[in-house]
Design a protein around this motif. Structure first.
Motif, mmCIF file in Angstrom:
data_model
loop_
_atom_site.group_PDB
_atom_site.id
_atom_site.type_symbol
_atom_site.label_atom_id
_atom_site.label_comp_id
_atom_site.label_asym_id
_atom_site.label_seq_id
_atom_site.Cartn_x
_atom_site.Cartn_y
_atom_site.Cartn_z
ATOM 1 N N VAL A 57 0.850 -1.190 0.000
ATOM 2 C CA VAL A 57 0.000 0.000 0.000
ATOM 3 C C VAL A 57 0.883 1.237 0.000
ATOM 4 C CG1 VAL A 57 -1.919 -1.171 1.152
ATOM 5 C CG2 VAL A 57 -0.190 0.013 2.530
ATOM 6 N N ASP A 58 0.393 2.334 -0.541
ATOM 7 C CA ASP A 58 1.193 3.555 -0.651
ATOM 8 C C ASP A 58 1.381 4.260 0.689
ATOM 9 O OD1 ASP A 58 1.489 3.212 -3.389
ATOM 10 O OD2 ASP A 58 -0.331 4.357 -3.856
ATOM 11 N N SER A 59 0.319 4.310 1.483
ATOM 12 C CA SER A 59 0.384 5.065 2.735
ATOM 13 C C SER A 59 1.051 4.249 3.835
ATOM 14 C CB SER A 59 -1.020 5.463 3.175
ATOM 15 O OG SER A 59 -1.818 4.309 3.360
ATOM 16 N N LEU A 60 1.665 4.952 4.795
ATOM 17 C CA LEU A 60 2.275 4.287 5.938
ATOM 18 C C LEU A 60 1.200 3.780 6.898
ATOM 19 C CD1 LEU A 60 5.281 6.599 6.897
ATOM 20 C CD2 LEU A 60 5.421 4.189 6.231
ATOM 21 N N ILE A 61 1.348 2.548 7.331
ATOM 22 C CA ILE A 61 0.439 1.989 8.314
ATOM 23 C C ILE A 61 0.763 2.593 9.673
ATOM 24 C CG2 ILE A 61 -0.321 -0.140 9.441
ATOM 25 C CD1 ILE A 61 0.472 -1.641 6.928
ATOM 26 N N LYS A 62 -0.255 2.984 10.418
ATOM 27 C CA LYS A 62 -0.024 3.542 11.744
ATOM 28 C C LYS A 62 0.592 2.474 12.659
ATOM 29 C CE LYS A 62 -3.889 6.813 11.531
ATOM 30 N NZ LYS A 62 -5.181 7.216 12.158
ATOM 31 N N PRO A 63 1.538 2.868 13.518
ATOM 32 C CA PRO A 63 2.192 1.886 14.393
ATOM 33 C C PRO A 63 1.217 1.006 15.162
ATOM 34 C CG PRO A 63 3.357 3.969 14.508
ATOM 35 C CD PRO A 63 2.118 4.220 13.673
ATOM 36 N N GLU A 64 0.105 1.579 15.637
ATOM 37 C CA GLU A 64 -0.844 0.791 16.427
ATOM 38 C C GLU A 64 -1.609 -0.238 15.591
ATOM 39 O OE1 GLU A 64 -2.796 4.905 15.701
ATOM 40 O OE2 GLU A 64 -0.799 4.065 16.093
ATOM 41 N N ASP A 65 -1.541 -0.100 14.249
ATOM 42 C CA ASP A 65 -2.243 -1.041 13.374
ATOM 43 C C ASP A 65 -1.326 -2.134 12.819
ATOM 44 O OD1 ASP A 65 -4.634 0.341 13.701
ATOM 45 O OD2 ASP A 65 -4.243 1.672 11.994
ATOM 46 N N VAL A 66 -0.046 -2.079 13.170
ATOM 47 C CA VAL A 66 0.905 -3.081 12.688
ATOM 48 C C VAL A 66 0.799 -4.336 13.550
ATOM 49 C CG1 VAL A 66 3.344 -3.644 12.408
ATOM 50 C CG2 VAL A 66 2.497 -1.383 11.750
ATOM 51 N N GLU A 67 0.522 -5.470 12.911
ATOM 52 C CA GLU A 67 0.346 -6.726 13.634
ATOM 53 C C GLU A 67 1.455 -7.742 13.358
ATOM 54 O OE1 GLU A 67 -3.507 -8.229 12.663
ATOM 55 O OE2 GLU A 67 -4.583 -6.585 13.662
ATOM 56 N N LYS A 68 2.105 -7.639 12.208
ATOM 57 C CA LYS A 68 3.113 -8.639 11.857
ATOM 58 C C LYS A 68 4.279 -7.957 11.147
ATOM 59 C CE LYS A 68 3.327 -13.414 10.104
ATOM 60 N NZ LYS A 68 3.654 -13.987 11.428
ATOM 61 N N ILE A 69 5.497 -8.186 11.656
ATOM 62 C CA ILE A 69 6.704 -7.506 11.181
ATOM 63 C C ILE A 69 7.751 -8.536 10.777
ATOM 64 C CG2 ILE A 69 8.602 -5.944 11.827
ATOM 65 C CD1 ILE A 69 6.704 -4.750 13.935
ATOM 66 N N LEU A 70 8.484 -8.234 9.705
ATOM 67 C CA LEU A 70 9.643 -9.042 9.317
ATOM 68 C C LEU A 70 10.871 -8.152 9.282
ATOM 69 C CD1 LEU A 70 10.723 -11.803 8.281
ATOM 70 C CD2 LEU A 70 10.408 -10.913 5.953
ATOM 71 N N ILE A 71 11.937 -8.559 9.984
ATOM 72 C CA ILE A 71 13.218 -7.856 9.963
ATOM 73 C C ILE A 71 14.224 -8.748 9.248
ATOM 74 C CG2 ILE A 71 15.093 -6.877 11.348
ATOM 75 C CD1 ILE A 71 13.014 -6.327 13.531
ATOM 76 N N VAL A 72 14.939 -8.184 8.269
ATOM 77 C CA VAL A 72 15.846 -8.967 7.440
ATOM 78 C C VAL A 72 17.286 -8.507 7.668
ATOM 79 C CG1 VAL A 72 16.425 -9.693 5.093
ATOM 80 C CG2 VAL A 72 14.033 -9.234 5.699
ATOM 81 N N TYR A 127 3.073 -9.678 5.656
ATOM 82 C CA TYR A 127 3.587 -8.803 6.697
ATOM 83 C C TYR A 127 3.053 -7.384 6.519
ATOM 84 C CZ TYR A 127 6.831 -12.547 7.869
ATOM 85 O OH TYR A 127 7.364 -13.753 8.255
ATOM 86 N N ASP A 128 2.722 -6.766 7.651
ATOM 87 C CA ASP A 128 2.355 -5.348 7.607
ATOM 88 C C ASP A 128 3.587 -4.492 7.358
ATOM 89 O OD1 ASP A 128 -0.480 -5.627 8.311
ATOM 90 O OD2 ASP A 128 0.280 -6.277 10.264
ATOM 91 N N LEU A 129 4.729 -4.967 7.858
ATOM 92 C CA LEU A 129 5.940 -4.159 7.798
ATOM 93 C C LEU A 129 7.153 -5.057 7.568
ATOM 94 C CD1 LEU A 129 7.070 -1.285 8.190
ATOM 95 C CD2 LEU A 129 7.093 -1.695 10.654
#
Length: 352
Positions: free
Chosen positions: A36-51, A125-127
């Motif tokens: 998605v183009d817009s940034l997801i608000k931090p409180e709406d992030v449920e799943k993150i991947l760090i590489v 992933y959300d992020l």
């Protein structure tokens, strides 16, 4: 110059020459399936991947602040992590990581990397976060299903990471620099930043017992040191003898010196020196944290001890300690090893 150092210089040269081809590659593999183009608000992030698929041990410890601060910013999110090899996962135990994937990113393990990518692509992933610049990390991240993908801005990252952040105003230290990415996507960070390995009670108890057995309950101060290093960071045995002598002579009646051995260093500097060796990284970290002081060049064990909360004296002859130095509260970074002021170091570390 060592063979590995020569390969690194060649790789830097290769990357400059192949930049246009890399841009084309990322245009082809870039996955926009759920982006998605817009940034997801931090409180709406449920799943993150760090590489982070780098193989060097010191760089794994420098990833700790990013993981700790990501957890603080997204306390309710599941955080997955992509590393290169299974031994690296031990560093991040007890930090509430949901799952660790191992990419085995290299030409000889290309099929293992493919299997890892196949498994990762089952996830949405959300992020997706890439804290450090790396072709391997960028390729892996570009292939992922991510609504937002963030890293630092670069020619390639403009394609694969549309939510990239500029590096302006970054912390100078290598471990803190990527925290700017978290700020750039809508988070507020507060110092002090987390930087620690989370040791278990059992690990601490075992290390305490090992140290007590080694010192024979003498009550003497225990100074550990490690001579290993890479390339031009290596100090000669004569230099090390001089360093050890300065610290030992400061209070010879109440000081026990312990040399940390490794697969590369099996013979102690002095024949009558106490020695300690442990292939378990976390056990070694716990042991060094129990010692009164640990002296080491800029190499993996130094940053291991730093992350474990040890009193560290880092010897920096080639690298800049403002970028790569120890960052724990009880540490001293030295660049002038010919004029070591032991009394000042003891004072700085709060040792009598």
């Amino acid at each position: 110059m060592s063979f590995k150092d020569s390969l690194r210089k060649f790789d830097q040269y290769r990357r400059k020459k192949m930049m246009k081809l890399e841009v084309l590659l990322f245009q082809v593999i870039n996955n926009k399936k759920i982006m998605v183009d817009s940034l997801i608000k931090p409180e709406d992030v449920e799943k993150i991947l760090i590489v982070r698929t780098n193989k060097r041990i010191g760089n794994m410890f420098f990833l700790l602040p990013f993981l700790h601060e990501t957890r603080k910013c997204y306390p309710n999110a599941e955080i997955d992590l992509v590393l290169n090899l299974p031994w690296q996962g031990k560093i991040f135990e007890n930090i509430a990581i949901n799952k660790i994937f191992y990419s085995h990113f290299s030409f000889k393990d290309i099929f293992k990397w493919g299997e890892c990518i196949k498994e990762l692509k089952k996830q949405d992933y959300d992020l997706v976060l890439m804290p450090y610049q790396s072709v391997g990390d960028a390729v892996t991240s570009a292939l992922m299903n991510g609504r937002n993908k963030a890293s630092f801005v670069s020619d390639i990252n403009g394609i694969a990471f549309p939510h990239a952040v500029t590096e302006d105003g970054c912390e100078r230290h290598f471990a803190f620099k990527p925290l700017k990415i978290l700020e750039g996507i809508g988070n507020q960070l507060e110092k002090p930043y987390g930087y620690e390995i989370i040791l278990s009670e059992g690990e601490v108890e075992s290390a305490t017992t090992a140290l007590r057995d080694l010192s024979k309950d003498s009550g003497a101060r225990v100074l550990a040191y490690f001579r290993g290093a890479r390339g031009t960071k290596v100090l000669s045995d004569n230099v090390w003898r001089g360093i050890v002598a300065k610290f030992k002579d400061y209070d010879p009646e109440n000081t026990i010196c312990v040399e940390i051995l490794s697969p590369d260093i099996q013979t102690p500097l002095e024949g009558d020196t106490q020695v300690y060796q442990n292939a378990d990284m976390r056990a070694l970290a716990a042991f060094l944290a129990q010692c009164d002081m640990f002296i080491c060049s800029d190499t993996g064990p130094l940053h291991l001890a730093d992350a474990a909360g040890a009193n560290c004296v880092g010897l920096f002859t080639e690298t800049d300690p403002t970028v790569y130095g120890c960052i724990g509260a009880n540490t001293v970074n030295l660049t002038d090893i010919e004029h070591i002021d032991v009394s000042a170091i003891y004072s700085r570390l709060g040792l009598k």
